[in-house]
Design an enzyme around this catalytic site. Structure first.
Site, PDB file in Angstrom:
ATOM      1  N   ARG A 240     -97.110  45.287  31.651  1.00 16.54           N
ATOM      2  CA  ARG A 240     -97.209  46.565  30.921  1.00 16.54           C
ATOM      3  C   ARG A 240     -97.506  47.709  31.877  1.00 16.54           C
ATOM      4  NH1 ARG A 240    -101.561  44.308  26.710  1.00 16.54           N
ATOM      5  NH2 ARG A 240    -100.600  42.260  26.676  1.00 16.54           N
ATOM      6  N   GLU A 383    -114.079  34.210  25.088  1.00 13.55           N
ATOM      7  CA  GLU A 383    -113.788  34.797  23.782  1.00 13.55           C
ATOM      8  C   GLU A 383    -113.922  33.757  22.668  1.00 13.55           C
ATOM      9  OE1 GLU A 383    -110.394  36.351  26.028  1.00 13.55           O
ATOM     10  OE2 GLU A 383    -110.332  37.957  24.573  1.00 13.55           O
TER      11      GLU A 383
END
Ligand code: ADP
Length: 395
Positions: A240, A383
């Site tokens: 990205r 996470e």
């Protein structure tokens, strides 16, 4: 309680079974190439990793294979599905609708669907995982843990874009931020590692993985972060672009004969260090290429680090100081050279790195010297554990 943690993407799904009392991982793995051909990776704690190629045309079939592996007589870690007390789902975008994790109900799913317009690549895929689990485990409570929630504490001056105010009111155009579960986990661990109260620390977390973002955490709250309306803003990432002049979008579209969606696709999937280097999005390949004299790979690495340095500077300014800088995720945890390069530009803050400590990998480490004004830490993110904790708290 055993919590099944699910992180579901459009063609892949990661899972872990976590014992919430001991916070240990009982089994973990992933399903890849769902809807294409299918591969299950399964690893029980202390056991061998098994890789099985097997057709999984749908997510439901993929999750059924995970369940079969978990209850397998020889290598499974549970006797029956009844031993799963709850399922925690990673959900990407909660918009402004969610300021906390939530029990999954029909109404909750509908609200997440309303946020899908803001995250068309992520939310629908997350919800496919939720629905598949509901069909297979209709009586098991489920919780959704959002990437965006941690950043809902950002002040308005940080989350507004300089566009007509009505776009915020009508379309909810604003910065949301992502990787919230990771930023929250890492900043809390940092306070514990430094033996300082979380509520009185100024921390900058650099989550540098395939996707990458920086977050300013002041007194236990996210006050700014580099990703925006979508996970495309901010740092230069694996594929990205991160921040870019919006005018470049129109210019590239014209030159390449692409429509808007086409350019956004390039910015999401063919840009970042991959696009810059034309070598790879993987930092191991990039350093190898740079070492063997590939100029573009060298440029990609320096652009990546420079952008991180700029965000750290910006967030030190935003918080009027910084006590602690943390590195996490694939690159942040493992790439000592990237950390060294970034920290070399932070001496103005009083950052000093201990080379021997910086050479360690994959463990919680203070990598700054004892007299460094700002502490620098490597904190492996977790996470899944955060999702399991939130899940248990809610059920
Ligand atoms: P995500 O969860 O966003 O897919 P990760 O946090 O797992 O990404 O990070 C993946 C990236 O971490 C890889 O693309 C690679 O660039 C980098 N990485 C992993 N291991 C190493 C290593 N030993 N040295 C340098 N970079 C690494």
């Amino acid at each position: 309680m055993n919590v099944l943690v699910i992180n579901c993407g459009s063609s892949s799904l990661k899972y872990q079974v976590i014992d919430s009392e001991t916070e240990s991982v009982r089994a973990k793995g992933l399903c890849e190439r769902i809807g294409i051909d299918g591969r299950l990776v399964y690893q029980p704690a202390g056991g061998e990793k098994e890789v099985t190629d097997a057709p999984m045309p749908t997510h439901k079939q993929a999750i059924q294979m995970v369940i079969d592996a978990l209850v397998n007589e020889k290598t499974g870690v549970i006797k029956s599905l009844d031993e799963i007390g709850a399922v925690g789902h990673r959900l990407v975008h909660g918009g402004e609708k969610f300021a906390a994790s939530a029990i999954i109900t029909d109404a909750m799913i509908q609200t997440v669907e309303e946020c899908s317009e803001l995250a068309p690549l992520h939310n629908p895929a997350n919800l496919i995982g939720v629905r598949a689990c509901q069909e297979l485990m209709p009586h098991t409570p489920m919780v959704g843990v959002f990437d965006t929630v941690f950043h809902q504490t950002m002040p308005q001056k940080a989350f507004m874009y300089g566009v007509p105010y009505e776009y915020y009111e009508k379309y909810a155009v604003r910065k949301y931020g992502f990787h919230g579960t990771s930023h929250s986990y890492v900043s809390k661990r940092a306070a514990a590692m430094l033996d300082k109260p979380y509520e009185s620390l100024k921390t900058i977390v650099c989550h540098l993985g395939n996707g990458a973002s920086v977050c300013a955490v002041e007194n236990g709250k996210s006050v700014d972060t580099s990703m925006g309306l979508s996970p495309l803003e901010g740092l230069v990432m694996g594929t990205r672009s991160g921040d870019i002049d919006p005018s470049a979008v129109e210019y590239i579209a014209k030159k390449e004969g692409l429509d808007l969606a086409g350019v956004i696709n390039v910015l999401n999937k063919k840009s970042g260090v991959m696009g810059l280097s034309a070598v790879s999005s993987d930092f191991r390949d990039l350093s190898a290429a740079a070492e063997s004299g590939n100029k573009q790979a060298e440029v990609a690495l320096s652009v990546f680090s420079y952008r991180v340095v700029k965000y750290i500077g910006a967030y030190a300014a935003a918080m009027n100081g910084v006590d602690c800088i943390c590195f996490t995720a694939g690159v942040g945890e493992n790439d000592a050279a990237v950390r060294k390069e970034i920290c070399a530009s932070l001496t103005y803050l009083g950052v000093q790195i201990d080379e021997a400590a910086n050479a360690k990998r994959g463990e919680e480490t203070v990598i700054s010297t004892p007299d460094s004004k700002v502490k620098v830490l490597v904190v492996p993110t977790n996470e899944e554990l955060m999702i399991a904790r939130e899940t248990v708290a809610l059920v």
